[in-house]
Design a protein around this motif. Structure first.
Motif, PDB file in Angstrom:
ATOM      1  N   UNK A   1       2.479   1.935   0.231  1.00  0.00           N
ATOM      2  CA  UNK A   1       2.915   2.207  -1.150  1.00  0.00           C
ATOM      3  C   UNK A   1       3.146   0.903  -1.908  1.00  0.00           C
ATOM      4  N   UNK A   2       3.284   1.048  -3.211  1.00  0.00           N
ATOM      5  CA  UNK A   2       3.599  -0.120  -4.039  1.00  0.00           C
ATOM      6  C   UNK A   2       5.065  -0.521  -3.823  1.00  0.00           C
ATOM      7  N   UNK A   3       5.384  -1.821  -3.885  1.00  0.00           N
ATOM      8  CA  UNK A   3       6.777  -2.264  -3.707  1.00  0.00           C
ATOM      9  C   UNK A   3       7.701  -1.605  -4.730  1.00  0.00           C
TER      10      UNK A   3
ATOM     11  N   UNK B   1      -6.215  15.633  -3.858  1.00  0.00           N
ATOM     12  CA  UNK B   1      -5.803  14.313  -4.345  1.00  0.00           C
ATOM     13  C   UNK B   1      -6.961  13.530  -4.930  1.00  0.00           C
ATOM     14  N   UNK B   2      -8.166  14.108  -4.926  1.00  0.00           N
ATOM     15  CA  UNK B   2      -9.331  13.410  -5.450  1.00  0.00           C
ATOM     16  C   UNK B   2      -9.693  12.192  -4.629  1.00  0.00           C
TER      17      UNK B   2
ATOM     18  N   UNK C   1     -11.893   5.889   0.704  1.00  0.00           N
ATOM     19  CA  UNK C   1     -10.573   6.453   0.393  1.00  0.00           C
ATOM     20  C   UNK C   1      -9.658   5.468  -0.330  1.00  0.00           C
ATOM     21  N   UNK C   2      -8.795   6.044  -1.156  1.00  0.00           N
ATOM     22  CA  UNK C   2      -7.743   5.257  -1.804  1.00  0.00           C
ATOM     23  C   UNK C   2      -6.390   5.497  -1.144  1.00  0.00           C
TER      24      UNK C   2
ATOM     25  N   UNK D   1       4.890   5.869  -4.036  1.00  0.00           N
ATOM     26  CA  UNK D   1       4.011   5.630  -5.181  1.00  0.00           C
ATOM     27  C   UNK D   1       2.851   4.746  -4.748  1.00  0.00           C
ATOM     28  N   UNK D   2       1.659   5.231  -5.004  1.00  0.00           N
ATOM     29  CA  UNK D   2       0.445   4.440  -4.743  1.00  0.00           C
ATOM     30  C   UNK D   2      -0.558   4.762  -5.839  1.00  0.00           C
TER      31      UNK D   2
END
Length: 608
Positions: free
Chosen positions: A600-602, A577-578, A584-585, A504-505
């Motif tokens: 990624x998010x924790x 992914x846009x 870039x994200x 998840x990001x």
């Protein structure tokens, strides 16, 4: 399909003579003649034309002009097109007028076939025949001369001298036998009938057998062997793979200075083992690398005359390796900088080792050898190819599903649920690559392309669009079954190695368990190739993945090995992914190295 045709196709308007459409190959031919600021229409009136026999043509005699003015159909005329500055292209031209209902010519379809590759092949064929003639005449002369001396001298010849003449006859007869064996091997490879009998074997045993047979040749040099202790067994025909190793090692020795080291190594790459032979010798120009494994082709040193050879050795190596379900390739930084030849063989599990986890829909029957329930869908418009595939699959224990109708592919996948698809690259009405985009069900399955065209560009394009492997027709049943088994095992292992927790990001979620990608809760449809590349980046988030690592992970050893393939798929991924390449994200570029996925998010932040 027309745009990807290997023949140039141009549609002309009959009224003004202007081109209405030009396919990719025709543009390539035109671009070889025109200046950057010229249009195709301007070029038409600037170039000169002559027949293959050298006679000049007037514009009125040009096939296109005749079709436009008289409605004549032109078939197979050899025409040389020449620009004002001397550049020229030899072509075979066909022109077919298209008539309206009232009989008027409304347009003309012109096809152009560039003869450059055919001329090159013809020259290689002529050189090869000259070489074979020389290679056969030389030992024949020695045999005849030695035999004549023995016959004429009778009992007066010294016994030691007679023994030497007998030795010459034996050695030269062996040389002729080797050449004839090579010619027969090439014929079997081209017919797809080269027989191999793979059995589980240790790489070390194969290498030791090859090294022993080359003991005298490598005595003056230094050979280093690097084999990891945990290498799995490989499925190999001992005699045939020893033949490959002997050829590669002898080439390395002959093209290297005296006492120059030869490095031989092996490593596990996915479900295959890669064997590498590296030298520090003559090297190979980049433009010749793709030609090395063609029949009649010789290395630069051999073609210069210093090292004789038939030009068949590497072509035979390619045929043997591919018959095992592997791939062979050459790498070199250029002349004088050495070369590396590497080939792959299917790995097999050593006795007593646990079987790998398999995909739910394929079950463990793949690894246990009971393939009765493994269904293979074959799509090809050639009935003979379908019969050949059906027989090979049935004998190997697979369940074949056959169709010649591209429109039936989606329905058959839904109804019959195959585990793998064999897809002809050139189908009527639709290109096999286009079919990958048109039939969404294909994105969920491994795909192996069948093609009569073996060019690197076409193969790379197929792999970049999601194919897992390719087989060039004609192919042997052994190669077909080996490639199917290898691809299924690679899918099995790649799925088993996926993380348990989702990635998840921000708005991006990659759910590995469900094999689902979403962006802001909206599903993102990816090809299997795009998904595999994304999974690799997610697994190594925060670390730079090189082009070579991504090629190996996403494509396996099937891909010719160019980093442009990675860039193409990354570009497609970013678009879906846009993600902006400049800001870039998710996917970050590391110039001249590779790509890196954002961290990624924790997990605790996600669960809260």
């Amino acid at each position: 399909m027309i745009d990807t045709s290997p023949v140039g196709v141009v549609l002309f308007d009959a009224q003004g003579g202007k081109p209405l459409s030009i396919n990719r190959e025709a543009r390539r031919i035109i671009d070889r003649l025109r200046d950057p600021d010229q249009t195709p229409e301007e070029l038409l009136y600037l170039i000169s034309y002559r027949r293959g026999d050298g006679r000049q043509l007037s514009v009125a005699e040009f096939p296109l002009t005749r079709s436009l003015t008289t409605g004549e159909t032109v078939r197979g005329e050899e025409i040389v097109l020449q620009s004002p500055d001397g550049r020229e292209v030899s072509t075979i031209i066909n022109a077919t007028p298209i008539h309206s209902d009232d009989g008027q010519v409304v347009s003309v379809v012109v096809t152009l076939q560039d003869l450059a590759s055919l001329q090159q092949l013809e020259q290689m064929r002529a050189d090869f025949l000259a070489m074979v003639s020389h290679e056969l005449r030389a030992p024949l002369s020695s045999i005849k001369g030695s035999a004549a001396t023995l016959v004429q001298s009778g009992v007066t010849l010294d016994p030691a001298a007679a023994t030497q003449f007998h030795r010459i006859i034996e050695e030269q007869a062996d040389h002729m036998q080797d050449l004839i064996t090579d010619l027969l091997d090439v014929a079997r490879i081209e017919a797809g009938t080269l027989a191999v009998a793979p059995q589980p074997v240790e790489i070390g045993q194969l290498i030791e057998a090859a090294r022993s047979s080359l003991q005298s040749l490598v005595a003056g040099g230094d050979m280093t062997i690097d084999l990891p202790p945990d290498l799995p067994l490989v499925m190999a025909d001992r005699r045939r793979i020893s033949q490959v190793l002997v050829n590669l090692l002898s080439n390395a020795v002959r093209h290297s200075p005296d006492a120059s080291p030869i490095h031989l190594s092996a490593q596990t790459v996915g479900v295959q083992v890669e064997i590498r032979v590296k030298d520090e010798g003559d090297g190979i120009p980049e433009e010749q690398l793709s030609q090395l494994f063609r029949k009649f082709s010789q290395s630069p040193a051999a073609s210069g005359g210093s090292l004789p050879g038939s030009g068949l050795g590497l072509a035979i190596c390619k045929g043997i390796v591919e018959a095992h379900g592997g791939r062979i390739r050459a790498e070199s930084a250029g002349l004088g900088r050495g070369a590396t030849f590497s080939f792959t063989l299917p790995a097999t599990e050593a006795p007593g080792t646990p079987e790998p986890v398999v995909l739910p829909q394929v079950v463990s029957e793949i690894e246990r050898g009971t393939k009765r329930r493994v269904r293979i869908l074959a799509v090809d418009d050639d009935p003979q190819t379908l019969l050949h595939v059906r027989d090979a699959l049935t004998r190997a224990g697979y369940e074949p599903i056959l169709t010649g109708d591209p429109d039936a592919v989606g329905r058959l996948i839904t109804e019959r649920r195959p585990h793998l698809v064999l897809l002809d690259l050139m189908l009527p009405e639709v290109d096999g690559i286009e079919l990958l985009d048109l039939v969404p069900e294909l994105r969920e399955l491994p795909v192996i392309f069948l093609s009569a065209y073996g060019g690197d560009r076409r193969i790379a394009r197929a792999l970049e669009h999601g194919a897992d492997d390719y087989i060039v027709k004609p192919f042997s049943p052994t190669e077909l079954v080996a490639r199917i088994h290898t691809v299924l095992r690679r899918w099995t292992m790649s799925t088993a190695a996926e993380p348990n927790e989702p990635f998840v990001k921000d708005d991006l979620v990659v759910d590995f368990a469900a094999r689902r990608v979403s962006l802001a809760d909206n599903p993102v449809r990816l090809t299997q190739l795009e998904y595999r590349l994304l999974v690799d980046l997610c697994k190594h988030a925060g670390r730079v993945r090189t082009h070579a690592e991504l090629l190996r992970s996403a494509w396996g050893p099937a891909h010719p090995g160019r980093s442009g393939a990675v860039r193409t798929v990354i570009k497609q991924l970013r678009r879906k992914l846009g993600d902006n390449a400049d800001q870039p994200s998710y996917i970050f570029s590391e110039p001249r190295v590779g790509y890196r996925m954002a961290q990624p998010e924790p997990l605790d932040a996600i669960h809260h």
